[in-house]
Design an enzyme around this catalytic site. Structure first.
Site, PDB file in Angstrom:
ATOM      1  N   HIS A  33       0.846  -1.202   0.000  1.00 41.10           N
ATOM      2  CA  HIS A  33       0.000   0.000   0.000  1.00 41.10           C
ATOM      3  C   HIS A  33       0.879   1.249   0.000  1.00 41.10           C
ATOM      4  CE1 HIS A  33       1.175  -0.474   4.220  1.00 41.10           C
ATOM      5  NE2 HIS A  33       0.967   0.831   4.363  1.00 41.10           N
TER       6      HIS A  33
ATOM      7  N   ASP B  75       0.760   5.116   1.953  1.00 43.15           N
ATOM      8  CA  ASP B  75       0.054   5.734   3.075  1.00 43.15           C
ATOM      9  C   ASP B  75      -0.752   6.935   2.561  1.00 43.15           C
ATOM     10  OD1 ASP B  75       1.211   3.850   4.713  1.00 43.15           O
ATOM     11  OD2 ASP B  75       2.789   5.172   5.445  1.00 43.15           O
TER      12      ASP B  75
ATOM     13  N   HIS C  69       4.815   0.185  -0.052  1.00 47.30           N
ATOM     14  CA  HIS C  69       5.530  -0.639   0.923  1.00 47.30           C
ATOM     15  C   HIS C  69       4.593  -1.686   1.520  1.00 47.30           C
ATOM     16  CE1 HIS C  69       3.742   2.790   3.024  1.00 47.30           C
ATOM     17  NE2 HIS C  69       3.652   2.021   4.093  1.00 47.30           N
TER      18      HIS C  69
ATOM     19  N   ARG D  16       6.653  -9.434  15.873  1.00 47.67           N
ATOM     20  CA  ARG D  16       7.271  -8.157  15.509  1.00 47.67           C
ATOM     21  C   ARG D  16       6.367  -6.990  15.895  1.00 47.67           C
ATOM     22  NH1 ARG D  16       6.761  -5.051  10.409  1.00 47.67           N
ATOM     23  NH2 ARG D  16       8.492  -3.575  10.409  1.00 47.67           N
TER      24      ARG D  16
HETATM   25  C1  OGA Z   1       1.696   1.217   8.162  1.00 45.51           C
HETATM   26  C2  OGA Z   1       2.901   0.490   7.699  1.00 45.51           C
HETATM   27  C3  OGA Z   1       4.797  -0.918   8.202  1.00 45.51           C
HETATM   28  C4  OGA Z   1       5.380  -1.716   9.306  1.00 45.51           C
HETATM   29  O1  OGA Z   1       1.342   1.093   9.359  1.00 45.51           O
HETATM   30  O2  OGA Z   1       1.078   1.906   7.309  1.00 45.51           O
HETATM   31  O3  OGA Z   1       3.212   0.563   6.555  1.00 45.51           O
HETATM   32  O4  OGA Z   1       6.540  -2.111   9.144  1.00 45.51           O
HETATM   33  N1  OGA Z   1       3.606  -0.226   8.601  1.00 45.51           N
HETATM   34  O5  OGA Z   1       4.701  -1.960  10.309  1.00 45.51           O
HETATM   35 NI    NI Z   2       2.122   2.074   5.511  1.00 43.98          NI
END
Ligand code: OGA
Ligand code: NI
Length: 181
Positions: free
Chosen positions: A61, A63, A117, A127
């Protein structure tokens, strides 16, 4: 979490200002439109996953904000697209990850690009990550800082509604291309 949120909020404002200044725009736009009540911190927890190659922690996605400041722990799992390839962002306890969001891309007229990402899962380790989203109020109108503008102007409310509509209708976010002039 509270001291972290306070510090990261100040950092997000500074970064937005510097990025705007680099484009020749000294403005209080981000301070006026991104208030403590419209920005938020998201705490992500990714449980271990026995089939990590089949299950995303977070689907690919971009942001939907101006910019995101992310802290990830040492497990790792954040990946982003660079030159058409997925690459892993190696965890660095001394560094935060700064992501450009869709709104900065629109405001900067494509000078800054919101990066695609995702988070992948780990077979045995849990994690955690913390993401701060620099968001304006729903009434804020996002207009390109230079002409001719690539995207028509839109309110953040309109953007969020379109994203939700697209996710429901198509199963994915179409994003900024909905607003191309
Ligand atoms: C988000 C995101 C990435 C992560 O919360 O929008 O991309 O590594 N998180 O948690
Ligand atoms: Ni994100």
């Amino acid at each position: 979490m509270e001291p972290f949120a306070t510090k990261v909020a100040i950092l997000a404002q500074k970064l937005a200002e510097i990025l705007a200044e680099k484009l020749g725009h000294k403005s209080s736009f981000f301070q006026e439109s991104c208030l403590p009540s419209t920005c938020y911190l998201r705490l992500n927890r990714y449980p271990p996953c026995p089939i990590p190659s089949d299950i995303y922690g977070l689907m690919p996605h971009t942001d939907s904000d101006f910019l995101t400041i992310l802290h990830q722990d040492q497990v790792g799992g954040l990946q982003l697209v660079k030159d058409g390839q997925w690459i892993a962002v190696k965890p660095n306890p001394e560094a935060l990850v700064i992501n450009i969001g869709d709104l900065f891309q629109a405001w900067s007229n494509d000078c800054y690009k919101s990066v695609k990402h995702c988070a992948v899962t780990h077979p045995t380790k849990e994690r955690f990550s913390a993401a701060y989203f620099l968001c304006p109020s729903y009434e804020t109108v996002i207009e390109s800082c230079s002409m001719p503008s690539v995207y028509r102007k839109f309110s953040f409310r309109e953007y969020r509604q379109k994203v939700q509509e697209d996710v429901q209708l198509h199963g994915y976010k179409v994003g900024l291309s909905r607003f191309l002039v």
